[in-house]
Structures are given as structure tokens and as C-alpha cells.
Scaffold this motif. Structure first.
Motif, PDB file in Angstrom:
ATOM      1  N   THR A 112      26.392  44.754  46.374  1.00  0.00           N
ATOM      2  CA  THR A 112      25.625  44.579  45.431  1.00  0.00           C
ATOM      3  C   THR A 112      26.388  44.000  44.140  1.00  0.00           C
ATOM      4  OG1 THR A 112      25.285  46.570  44.432  1.00  0.00           O
ATOM      5  CG2 THR A 112      23.985  46.447  46.428  1.00  0.00           C
ATOM      6  N   ASP A 113      27.318  44.848  43.275  1.00  0.00           N
ATOM      7  CA  ASP A 113      28.368  43.850  42.331  1.00  0.00           C
ATOM      8  C   ASP A 113      28.839  42.824  42.734  1.00  0.00           C
ATOM      9  OD1 ASP A 113      30.293  44.964  44.220  1.00  0.00           O
ATOM     10  OD2 ASP A 113      30.225  46.168  42.175  1.00  0.00           O
ATOM     11  N   GLY A 114      28.756  42.260  43.907  1.00  0.00           N
ATOM     12  CA  GLY A 114      29.397  40.673  43.807  1.00  0.00           C
ATOM     13  C   GLY A 114      31.283  41.124  44.660  1.00  0.00           C
ATOM     14  N   ALA A 115      30.868  42.400  45.240  1.00  0.00           N
ATOM     15  CA  ALA A 115      32.283  42.354  45.697  1.00  0.00           C
ATOM     16  C   ALA A 115      32.456  42.614  46.831  1.00  0.00           C
ATOM     17  CB  ALA A 115      33.189  43.568  45.329  1.00  0.00           C
ATOM     18  N   GLY A 116      33.620  42.305  47.743  1.00  0.00           N
ATOM     19  CA  GLY A 116      33.240  41.824  49.354  1.00  0.00           C
ATOM     20  C   GLY A 116      34.744  42.467  50.385  1.00  0.00           C
ATOM     21  N   THR A 117      34.037  42.375  51.104  1.00  0.00           N
ATOM     22  CA  THR A 117      35.990  42.530  52.572  1.00  0.00           C
ATOM     23  C   THR A 117      35.648  41.970  53.864  1.00  0.00           C
ATOM     24  OG1 THR A 117      34.596  44.658  53.303  1.00  0.00           O
ATOM     25  CG2 THR A 117      36.526  45.053  50.928  1.00  0.00           C
ATOM     26  N   PHE A 118      36.226  41.284  54.091  1.00  0.00           N
ATOM     27  CA  PHE A 118      36.154  40.499  54.926  1.00  0.00           C
ATOM     28  C   PHE A 118      36.852  40.722  56.222  1.00  0.00           C
ATOM     29  CE2 PHE A 118      36.474  37.118  58.025  1.00  0.00           C
ATOM     30  CZ  PHE A 118      34.851  36.570  57.849  1.00  0.00           C
ATOM     31  N   ALA A 119      36.967  41.439  57.252  1.00  0.00           N
ATOM     32  CA  ALA A 119      38.475  42.109  58.308  1.00  0.00           C
ATOM     33  C   ALA A 119      37.984  41.841  59.762  1.00  0.00           C
ATOM     34  CB  ALA A 119      38.166  43.395  57.938  1.00  0.00           C
ATOM     35  N   MET A 120      38.594  41.748  59.508  1.00  0.00           N
ATOM     36  CA  MET A 120      39.426  41.095  62.073  1.00  0.00           C
ATOM     37  C   MET A 120      39.973  41.300  61.711  1.00  0.00           C
ATOM     38  SD  MET A 120      39.365  36.763  59.514  1.00  0.00           S
ATOM     39  CE  MET A 120      39.138  38.241  57.741  1.00  0.00           C
ATOM     40  N   LEU A 170      33.696  34.730  50.510  1.00  0.00           N
ATOM     41  CA  LEU A 170      33.281  36.357  50.786  1.00  0.00           C
ATOM     42  C   LEU A 170      32.745  35.395  48.732  1.00  0.00           C
ATOM     43  CD1 LEU A 170      36.183  38.964  51.402  1.00  0.00           C
ATOM     44  CD2 LEU A 170      33.371  38.986  50.999  1.00  0.00           C
ATOM     45  N   ALA A 171      33.132  34.619  48.356  1.00  0.00           N
ATOM     46  CA  ALA A 171      33.008  34.242  46.880  1.00  0.00           C
ATOM     47  C   ALA A 171      31.460  33.446  46.703  1.00  0.00           C
ATOM     48  CB  ALA A 171      33.353  32.852  46.526  1.00  0.00           C
ATOM     49  N   ARG A 172      30.858  32.827  48.317  1.00  0.00           N
ATOM     50  CA  ARG A 172      29.325  33.049  48.276  1.00  0.00           C
ATOM     51  C   ARG A 172      28.739  33.778  47.685  1.00  0.00           C
ATOM     52  NH1 ARG A 172      29.872  27.503  52.943  1.00  0.00           N
ATOM     53  NH2 ARG A 172      31.168  26.241  51.160  1.00  0.00           N
ATOM     54  N   HIS A 173      28.974  34.597  48.382  1.00  0.00           N
ATOM     55  CA  HIS A 173      27.757  35.692  48.244  1.00  0.00           C
ATOM     56  C   HIS A 173      27.979  36.657  47.338  1.00  0.00           C
ATOM     57  CE1 HIS A 173      26.435  40.129  48.775  1.00  0.00           C
ATOM     58  NE2 HIS A 173      27.545  40.441  47.857  1.00  0.00           N
ATOM     59  N   ALA A 174      29.128  36.811  46.303  1.00  0.00           N
ATOM     60  CA  ALA A 174      29.421  37.053  44.975  1.00  0.00           C
ATOM     61  C   ALA A 174      28.741  35.725  43.674  1.00  0.00           C
ATOM     62  CB  ALA A 174      31.046  36.475  44.267  1.00  0.00           C
ATOM     63  N   ARG A 175      28.500  34.576  44.275  1.00  0.00           N
ATOM     64  CA  ARG A 175      27.905  33.512  43.230  1.00  0.00           C
ATOM     65  C   ARG A 175      26.862  33.380  43.829  1.00  0.00           C
ATOM     66  NH1 ARG A 175      29.759  27.720  43.845  1.00  0.00           N
ATOM     67  NH2 ARG A 175      27.952  27.753  45.782  1.00  0.00           N
ATOM     68  N   VAL A 194      27.141  36.313  40.522  1.00  0.00           N
ATOM     69  CA  VAL A 194      27.866  36.027  39.283  1.00  0.00           C
ATOM     70  C   VAL A 194      28.962  35.102  39.164  1.00  0.00           C
ATOM     71  CG1 VAL A 194      30.282  37.639  39.246  1.00  0.00           C
ATOM     72  CG2 VAL A 194      28.988  38.396  40.786  1.00  0.00           C
ATOM     73  N   HIS A 195      28.979  34.638  37.770  1.00  0.00           N
ATOM     74  CA  HIS A 195      29.689  33.875  37.199  1.00  0.00           C
ATOM     75  C   HIS A 195      31.609  33.805  36.628  1.00  0.00           C
ATOM     76  CE1 HIS A 195      26.033  31.683  37.912  1.00  0.00           C
ATOM     77  NE2 HIS A 195      25.110  32.447  36.902  1.00  0.00           N
ATOM     78  N   GLY A 196      31.846  33.259  36.575  1.00  0.00           N
ATOM     79  CA  GLY A 196      33.588  33.159  35.921  1.00  0.00           C
ATOM     80  C   GLY A 196      34.494  33.717  37.329  1.00  0.00           C
ATOM     81  N   SER A 197      35.703  34.146  37.067  1.00  0.00           N
ATOM     82  CA  SER A 197      36.483  34.297  38.608  1.00  0.00           C
ATOM     83  C   SER A 197      36.222  35.857  38.707  1.00  0.00           C
ATOM     84  CB  SER A 197      37.689  34.379  37.547  1.00  0.00           C
ATOM     85  OG  SER A 197      38.168  33.297  36.669  1.00  0.00           O
ATOM     86  N   ALA A 198      37.426  35.675  39.656  1.00  0.00           N
ATOM     87  CA  ALA A 198      37.580  37.142  40.555  1.00  0.00           C
ATOM     88  C   ALA A 198      38.630  37.795  41.017  1.00  0.00           C
ATOM     89  CB  ALA A 198      36.179  37.127  41.861  1.00  0.00           C
ATOM     90  N   LEU A 199      39.259  38.552  41.197  1.00  0.00           N
ATOM     91  CA  LEU A 199      40.823  39.197  41.618  1.00  0.00           C
ATOM     92  C   LEU A 199      40.475  39.344  42.999  1.00  0.00           C
ATOM     93  CD1 LEU A 199      43.629  39.934  41.236  1.00  0.00           C
ATOM     94  CD2 LEU A 199      42.287  42.818  40.809  1.00  0.00           C
ATOM     95  N   LEU A 200      41.611  38.703  43.379  1.00  0.00           N
ATOM     96  CA  LEU A 200      41.162  38.631  44.954  1.00  0.00           C
ATOM     97  C   LEU A 200      43.091  39.080  45.677  1.00  0.00           C
ATOM     98  CD1 LEU A 200      41.205  34.395  44.848  1.00  0.00           C
ATOM     99  CD2 LEU A 200      39.545  35.959  44.816  1.00  0.00           C
ATOM    100  N   ARG A 201      42.588  39.717  47.081  1.00  0.00           N
ATOM    101  CA  ARG A 201      43.629  40.570  47.567  1.00  0.00           C
ATOM    102  C   ARG A 201      43.543  40.261  48.620  1.00  0.00           C
ATOM    103  NH1 ARG A 201      46.604  45.663  45.936  1.00  0.00           N
ATOM    104  NH2 ARG A 201      46.414  46.579  48.721  1.00  0.00           N
ATOM    105  N   VAL A 202      44.524  40.270  49.591  1.00  0.00           N
ATOM    106  CA  VAL A 202      44.698  39.952  51.475  1.00  0.00           C
ATOM    107  C   VAL A 202      45.832  40.896  51.997  1.00  0.00           C
ATOM    108  CG1 VAL A 202      46.595  38.023  51.610  1.00  0.00           C
ATOM    109  CG2 VAL A 202      45.277  38.982  53.564  1.00  0.00           C
ATOM    110  N   LEU A 207      36.236  28.626  45.140  1.00  0.00           N
ATOM    111  CA  LEU A 207      36.433  29.255  46.150  1.00  0.00           C
ATOM    112  C   LEU A 207      35.406  29.476  46.801  1.00  0.00           C
ATOM    113  CD1 LEU A 207      38.098  33.168  45.281  1.00  0.00           C
ATOM    114  CD2 LEU A 207      38.942  31.134  46.395  1.00  0.00           C
ATOM    115  N   ALA A 208      34.057  28.865  46.236  1.00  0.00           N
ATOM    116  CA  ALA A 208      32.653  28.672  46.751  1.00  0.00           C
ATOM    117  C   ALA A 208      32.468  27.734  47.243  1.00  0.00           C
ATOM    118  CB  ALA A 208      31.529  29.425  46.070  1.00  0.00           C
ATOM    119  N   ASP A 209      33.255  26.209  47.116  1.00  0.00           N
ATOM    120  CA  ASP A 209      32.675  25.331  47.636  1.00  0.00           C
ATOM    121  C   ASP A 209      34.363  24.234  48.162  1.00  0.00           C
ATOM    122  OD1 ASP A 209      30.320  25.038  46.357  1.00  0.00           O
ATOM    123  OD2 ASP A 209      31.740  24.761  44.302  1.00  0.00           O
TER     124      ASP A 209
END
Length: 323
Positions: free
Chosen positions: A130-138, A178-183, A188-196, A261-263
Motif C-alpha cells: 500500500t505504500d508503493g513498495a513491491g517485489t517481483f519474484a520468479m 512495480l513502477a506502474r503500481h507505485a505511480r 507515488v511521485h518522484g524516484s525509487a530505490l531499486l534492488r535485484v 520505469l513505468a513508461d
């Protein structure tokens, strides 16, 4: 020392102590964001560990995580869940894909979950907070486990070879999703920290091992804890090794604007290249072969993945690098 700060139509002057407090808040916010990123990644790993298929051989796990600079506040109610379920049934999360990615949706504490593949090697799961964070696992599907005991180099018997092109493909897909969910959903607007993160098997991740039953599979498989990931790259007639190092666990981190990221477009491919390059350097590879640092795509480095990637770059008008 004083510093101006706008207050409505007026300007006020911050004292030295107020300036120091502002800097402390900024540093604390950065620490909180990094901690949040590790928290959601840990949840993704632990969830996968309880549901992933137990195989005779290691099953690598790739997790992409995002935490926005400023948290959003998605209202999680019945209407939100209905809209999410309806949208997910039609959503193509994978770049260049032709069919919807996820089969099931559910709700957990402060997050929406989309998944497919169940307890199989093809499992994929997104957790959207709900705060815009997210994970994508595979689990990378293009995996070759070198497990022939008769090999002269015994260490080669414990290599899990993952195709670099699939990693790049999946990271681009995850960042966009993940960016489309956040935005678009968490506002959420602005930037995000990313990690893989890439680990040779979910059960070898340090967040899982302290809670593992060591007398049960997969830990009882001979030499299980010796497995390390090595990278392969598409080549004529199959694949060939690339990079000079092997690792049980590797990370990459970067920072990007959510709109980039979203576009679809060069901004997304550049962000993907930065994040993947940081991951691949653990394996002795300075940069990936698939996407150049300027965002252009190398069509000769994708192997069988080029079919879907070509659809994506054509639709998004992403330049293909000259041979």
C-alpha cells in the motif's frame, strides 16, 4: 548560518539547529528506505521458500524490489481488491508478452498479491504494498545445472548456469510492473530505490537458512549447499559461459525516477541496464550484453528471447544498436 525556506507566500529563515535537523531527517529517510527495501525482499524470499517446488537440483530465485523515496498510501478495501483482480486478469506484465502473466490474486497484510505457477518451477509472484513498495519474484527458466560427478573439475559439478538474457528480460518486466503500481495505484511521485537479487536456491538464502529443517529436503541432497550461480549467454547452437566468477548470492542496486520505469522507452532500458550491470559485476562481467548503457538493444545477444523482445522494442520505439 541561516538558510531560506518558503512558507506560503513568505520566506522564513532556518536556524543552524533547524538545518542540522533537516539533514538528519534526510539521512534517516534514506536509511528507512533501504531498510524498507530489504524488508519487502525478505518477505518475498520467505514466501517463496514456503511454496517453492522442491527439486533434486537447485532452483535459483530472482527477486526485483522497489521502494519509493516518498511512500504512498493506497486504500486497501474490497473495491480496491476487485479492481486489482479485474485488472490482473488482463495484464501482461512481461515485456513483449502476448498473454496475461498472473492466474490468481489474493490479499495479505497491507499488500496485494498476484501469482501464477503455484508450487512449480515456473512460479512467479508479485507483492504490491500500500505504500508503493513491491517485489517481483520468479525462478529463471533457462537453467542448466552442471551435476556430472565425473567431470575433471569437481567445482563445475556445483554450478547452476543461468542465462543472462532471461535475467535482463525479467528485470525490465519487473521494473515496469512495480513502477506502474507505485505511480498509478499508490499515487507515488518522484524516484525509487531499486534492488535485484539472484540466489542459487531459495533455501540457500541467509534469511531462510536459520529457520530451515536441515534434516529435510533439499538440504539432504548431496552437496546442496555447494551450488553457486554462473552466467551463460546465448550463442550459436545454444549457450556459452560468460563472466569469470560464481556466487551463491548476488545483489545489484540503483535509483531511478518512477516515470522512467513505468513508461516503455529508452529510460526504462537504461535503468534496466544500470541495475543488471551492478548485479552482473558479482559474476566478473562488467556489463550485460543485451542492453547498452545508452539504452539501445543488441539484437544478437538475446537468443530465443529475441522474439518477445523484438515485439517490445518495436512497439516502444526503442532503438536497436547497429551490429
Amino acid at each position: 548560518m541561516r538558510w531560506p525556506r518558503r512558507h506560503g507566500a513568505d520566506k522564513v529563515w532556518l536556524s543552524e539547529s533547524e538545518i542540522a535537523a533537516a539533514y538528519r531527517r534526510r539521512l534517516m529517510a534514506a536509511d528507512d528506505q533501504a531498510a524498507r527495501l530489504r524488508e519487502v525482499e525478505r518477505e518475498a524470499v520467505l514466501t517463496t521458500a514456503t511454496t517453492s517446488a522442491q527439486s533434486r537440483w537447485p532452483l535459483p530465485l530472482l527477486v526485483v524490489s522497489l521502494a519509493p523515496d516518498l511512500p504512498g498510501d493506497l486504500l486497501l478495501d474490497a473495491e480496491t481488491v476487485r479492481a486489482f483482480t479485474s485488472r490482473t486478469r488482463q495484464e501482461i506484465a512481461m515485456v513483449g508478452g502476448l498473454s496475461s502473466t498472473f492466474e490468481e490474486t489474493s490479499v495479505a497484510h497491507r499488500r496485494l498479491i498476484a501469482e501464477a505457477g503455484g508450487n512449480t518451477r515456473m512460479a512467479v509472484r508479485a507483492q504490491l504494498y500500500t505504500d508503493g513498495a513491491g517485489t517481483f519474484a520468479m525462478h529463471p527458466s533457462s537453467v542448466n545445472v552442471a551435476n556430472a560427478p565425473a567431470q575433471e573439475d569437481e567445482a563445475e559439478s556445483f554450478r547452476v548456469r543461468v542465462l543472462d538474457a532471461e535475467v535482463v528480460d525479467r528485470v525490465a518486466s519487473a521494473l515496469r510492473y512495480l513502477a506502474r503500481h507505485a505511480r498509478d495505484q499508490a499515487a507515488v511521485h518522484g524516484s525509487a530505490l531499486l534492488r535485484v537479487m539472484l540466489v542459487s536456491d531459495t533455501h540457500l538464502h541467509p534469511d531462510v537458512q536459520p529457520y530451515a529443517v536441515r534434516e529435510a529436503a533439499p538440504y539432504t541432497f548431496p552437496g546442496f549447499e555447494r551450488y553457486r550461480v554462473a552466467l551463460d549467454t546465448p550463442a550459436q547452437g545454444g549457450a556459452r559461459p560468460v563472466g569469470t566468477r560464481f556466487s551463491r548470492l548476488a545483489y545489484g542496486e540503483s535509483h531511478a525516477h518512477l516515470d522512467d520505469l513505468a513508461d516503455d522507452g529508452l529510460s526504462l532500458t537504461r535503468a534496466t541496464a544500470r541495475l543488471v550491470d551492478d548485479l552482473f559485476q558479482t559474476y566478473g562481467l562488467p556489463q550485460n550484453r543485451q542492453i547498452r548503457q545508452d539504452g539501445t538493444v543488441n539484437e544478437h545477444a538475446w537468443g530465443e528471447h529475441w522474439t518477445s523482445i523484438k515485439r517490445w522494442v518495436s512497439a516502444a520505439d526503442i532503438p536497436v544498436a547497429a551490429a
